[in-house]
Design a protein around this motif. Structure first.
Motif, PDB file in Angstrom:
ATOM      1  N   SER A 163       0.842  -1.215   0.000  1.00 35.75           N
ATOM      2  CA  SER A 163       0.000   0.000   0.000  1.00 35.75           C
ATOM      3  C   SER A 163       0.873   1.259   0.000  1.00 35.75           C
ATOM      4  O   SER A 163       0.481   2.274  -0.583  1.00 35.75           O
ATOM      5  CB  SER A 163      -0.968   0.013   1.184  1.00 35.75           C
TER       6      SER A 163
ATOM      7  N   PRO B 217      -8.430  -5.177   5.633  1.00 39.87           N
ATOM      8  CA  PRO B 217      -9.075  -4.516   4.507  1.00 39.87           C
ATOM      9  C   PRO B 217      -8.226  -4.596   3.239  1.00 39.87           C
ATOM     10  O   PRO B 217      -7.044  -4.966   3.292  1.00 39.87           O
ATOM     11  CB  PRO B 217      -9.181  -3.065   4.986  1.00 39.87           C
ATOM     12  N   SER B 218      -8.837  -4.220   2.141  1.00 41.41           N
ATOM     13  CA  SER B 218      -8.112  -4.273   0.862  1.00 41.41           C
ATOM     14  C   SER B 218      -7.006  -3.211   0.836  1.00 41.41           C
ATOM     15  O   SER B 218      -7.090  -2.178   1.521  1.00 41.41           O
ATOM     16  CB  SER B 218      -9.072  -4.027  -0.302  1.00 41.41           C
TER      17      SER B 218
ATOM     18  N   CYS C 214      -8.383   0.147  -0.208  1.00 42.15           N
ATOM     19  CA  CYS C 214      -8.975   1.000   0.838  1.00 42.15           C
ATOM     20  C   CYS C 214      -7.887   1.751   1.611  1.00 42.15           C
ATOM     21  O   CYS C 214      -8.080   2.905   2.008  1.00 42.15           O
ATOM     22  CB  CYS C 214      -9.840   0.172   1.795  1.00 42.15           C
TER      23      CYS C 214
ATOM     24  N   GLN D 288      -6.901   4.512  -0.636  1.00 49.25           N
ATOM     25  CA  GLN D 288      -7.958   5.528  -0.649  1.00 49.25           C
ATOM     26  C   GLN D 288      -7.819   6.451   0.558  1.00 49.25           C
ATOM     27  O   GLN D 288      -7.876   7.679   0.446  1.00 49.25           O
ATOM     28  CB  GLN D 288      -9.343   4.859  -0.604  1.00 49.25           C
ATOM     29  N   ASN D 289      -7.584   5.838   1.722  1.00 49.11           N
ATOM     30  CA  ASN D 289      -7.462   6.614   2.956  1.00 49.11           C
ATOM     31  C   ASN D 289      -6.247   7.528   2.904  1.00 49.11           C
ATOM     32  O   ASN D 289      -6.305   8.702   3.264  1.00 49.11           O
ATOM     33  CB  ASN D 289      -7.373   5.648   4.143  1.00 49.11           C
TER      34      ASN D 289
ATOM     35  N   SER E  95     -12.065  10.429  -1.017  1.00 54.81           N
ATOM     36  CA  SER E  95     -13.233  10.032  -0.229  1.00 54.81           C
ATOM     37  C   SER E  95     -14.465   9.651  -1.045  1.00 54.81           C
ATOM     38  O   SER E  95     -15.394   9.059  -0.514  1.00 54.81           O
ATOM     39  CB  SER E  95     -13.594  11.164   0.734  1.00 54.81           C
TER      40      SER E  95
ATOM     41  N   ALA F 120     -15.064   4.177  -4.703  1.00 56.72           N
ATOM     42  CA  ALA F 120     -15.220   2.788  -4.261  1.00 56.72           C
ATOM     43  C   ALA F 120     -13.853   2.145  -4.460  1.00 56.72           C
ATOM     44  O   ALA F 120     -13.169   2.460  -5.448  1.00 56.72           O
ATOM     45  CB  ALA F 120     -16.261   2.083  -5.112  1.00 56.72           C
ATOM     46  N   ALA F 121     -13.435   1.293  -3.543  1.00 59.14           N
ATOM     47  CA  ALA F 121     -12.066   0.758  -3.626  1.00 59.14           C
ATOM     48  C   ALA F 121     -12.047  -0.737  -3.352  1.00 59.14           C
ATOM     49  O   ALA F 121     -12.681  -1.200  -2.407  1.00 59.14           O
ATOM     50  CB  ALA F 121     -11.169   1.490  -2.631  1.00 59.14           C
ATOM     51  N   PHE F 122     -11.343  -1.474  -4.203  1.00 59.51           N
ATOM     52  CA  PHE F 122     -11.182  -2.919  -3.961  1.00 59.51           C
ATOM     53  C   PHE F 122      -9.927  -3.440  -4.652  1.00 59.51           C
ATOM     54  O   PHE F 122      -9.390  -2.785  -5.548  1.00 59.51           O
ATOM     55  CB  PHE F 122     -12.422  -3.707  -4.416  1.00 59.51           C
ATOM     56  N   ASP F 123      -9.481  -4.629  -4.215  1.00 58.07           N
ATOM     57  CA  ASP F 123      -8.306  -5.277  -4.817  1.00 58.07           C
ATOM     58  C   ASP F 123      -8.753  -6.368  -5.770  1.00 58.07           C
ATOM     59  O   ASP F 123      -9.843  -6.924  -5.610  1.00 58.07           O
ATOM     60  CB  ASP F 123      -7.456  -5.968  -3.734  1.00 58.07           C
TER      61      ASP F 123
END
Ligand code: UT7
Length: 333
Positions: free
Chosen positions: A61, A97-98, A101, A104-105, A110, A113-116
């Protein structure tokens, strides 16, 4: 453009790129001191001279966020203008979490939508395809697609047949609507019958189960190199061909081929298949090794920054990896 089911389709292009490589360089000569190998073997069999390794504290990340910040800056977009973040990775910081995410943080994106997604070295092309479809149909406007891997974290540093191959890094594209050109095609494929040839079991297995699954009592990378090599030399030209066919582009019209950076011999086999000179193929593996999902976006970003690849150029990208998976894309920059 209206498609055959009445949906207005947008042209979707790469509107920003960024990449990040960790500072620490691990050379073939360093590896000679760690396992029974040699600079000449690694160079001859793979083309790799050195690779970058994340520090103990750096995770996927961290690498992803750095590449994403640069891509956003390049696109001239604010983080809150991003609707979707997809991170392709097989070395997430957590099972959940992914990684997306966490990115994103970090970016404070904000509204996204966030995913792996998990498709190993083909992951970036899979993520690109998903994001492309979301923007093309008008569902989203801007997406951040990131390939980020730190395979050094899951490498078996006692296994010379794998540990010399990999490096860490991240690359990112910002996708958005463009007036013309952009992504012309993508293709994806999988062959689960080859799943056993390239594996890294989950860490929750006990030592006995790990040994049964991986041959060693560790949750580390295991690979049948020759089987993956055979798959790769066949699938890479096939992947390029499929995406070119879909885009209606001949191989001769492509300005740059951007292959997954696993092994120079695999890239040379593709060049031979298309009867094209190797200088049409972008090669970065000598400096970075195989950086998994990030190898293609890093190569694209490097070439844009160096001025080699210019706006208007047609790029053909193709990847293969664990799964076994493959993916390809044709894009006009
Ligand atoms: O992103 C997808 C990831 N994976 C790939 O793309 C990998 C695809 N496969 C490959 O790139 C190649 O198969 C490798 C580079 C992994 C291996 O090259 P190879 O020409 O297929 O070598 P090999 O596995 O047939 O091994 C040849 C010899 C063996 O010794 P013997 O049995 O001939 O005495 C190996 O033990 O080379 C030995 N060897 C090494 N020697 C020095 C294997 N690794 C090393 C090493 N240094 N690092």
């Amino acid at each position: 453009m209206v498609n055959n089911i009445g949906i207005v389709e947008n042209c979707v292009g790469i509107i920003g790129t960024g990449s990040y490589l960790p500072e620490r360089v691990l050379t073939n000569f360093d590896l000679e001191k760690m396992v029974d190998t040699s600079d000449s073997w690694i160079k001859e069999r793979t083309g790799i001279s050195e690779r970058r390794i994340a520090s103990e504290a750096q995770t996927s990340s961290d690498l992803a966020a750095k590449a994403a910040e640069l891509a956003l800056m390049d696109a001239g977009l604010k983080p809150e203008e991003i609707d979707l973040i997809i991170v392709a990775t097989v070395t997430p910081d957590y099972y959940f979490p992914s990684t997306a995410c966490l990115v994103q943080n970090r970016l404070q994106a904000s509204n996204a939508a966030a995913f792996d997604i998990s498709a190993a070295c083909s992951g970036f092309i899979y993520a690109l395809t998903i994001a492309w479809q979301h923007i093309k149909t008008g569902y989203y406007k801007n997406a951040l697609v990131i390939g980020a891997d730190a395979l050094s974290k899951i490498a078996d540093w006692e296994d010379r047949s794998t540990c010399v191959l990999f490096g860490d890094g991240a690359g990112a594209f910002v996708l958005g609507r463009v007036e013309e050109g952009g992504i012309m095609s993508t293709k994806m494929g999988s062959d689960g019958t080859g799943a056993r040839h390239l594996t890294c079991p989950a860490t929750y297995f006990g030592a006995e189960e790990l040994e049964k699954r991986n041959g060693v009592k560790k949750a580390t990378i295991w690979m049948n190199g020759q089987e993956v090599f055979k798959f790769a030399v066949n699938i890479m030209p096939h992947a390029f061909e499929k995406a070119l066919e879909e885009a209606g582009i001949a191989a001769e019209q492509v300005d740059w081929f951007i292959p997954h950076q696993a092994n120079l011999r695999i890239i040379e086999a593709s060049a031979k298949k298309f009867k094209l000179p190797m200088d049409k193929f972008i090669v970065t593996l000598q400096k970075f090794g195989n950086t998994s999902a990030s190898s293609i976006p890093i190569a694209v970003d490097e070439c844009i920054r160096s001025g080699k690849v210019k706006r208007g150029d047609i790029l053909a990208m193709a990847a293969f990896g664990a799964g076994l998976t493959w993916g390809s894309a044709v894009v006009r920059l």
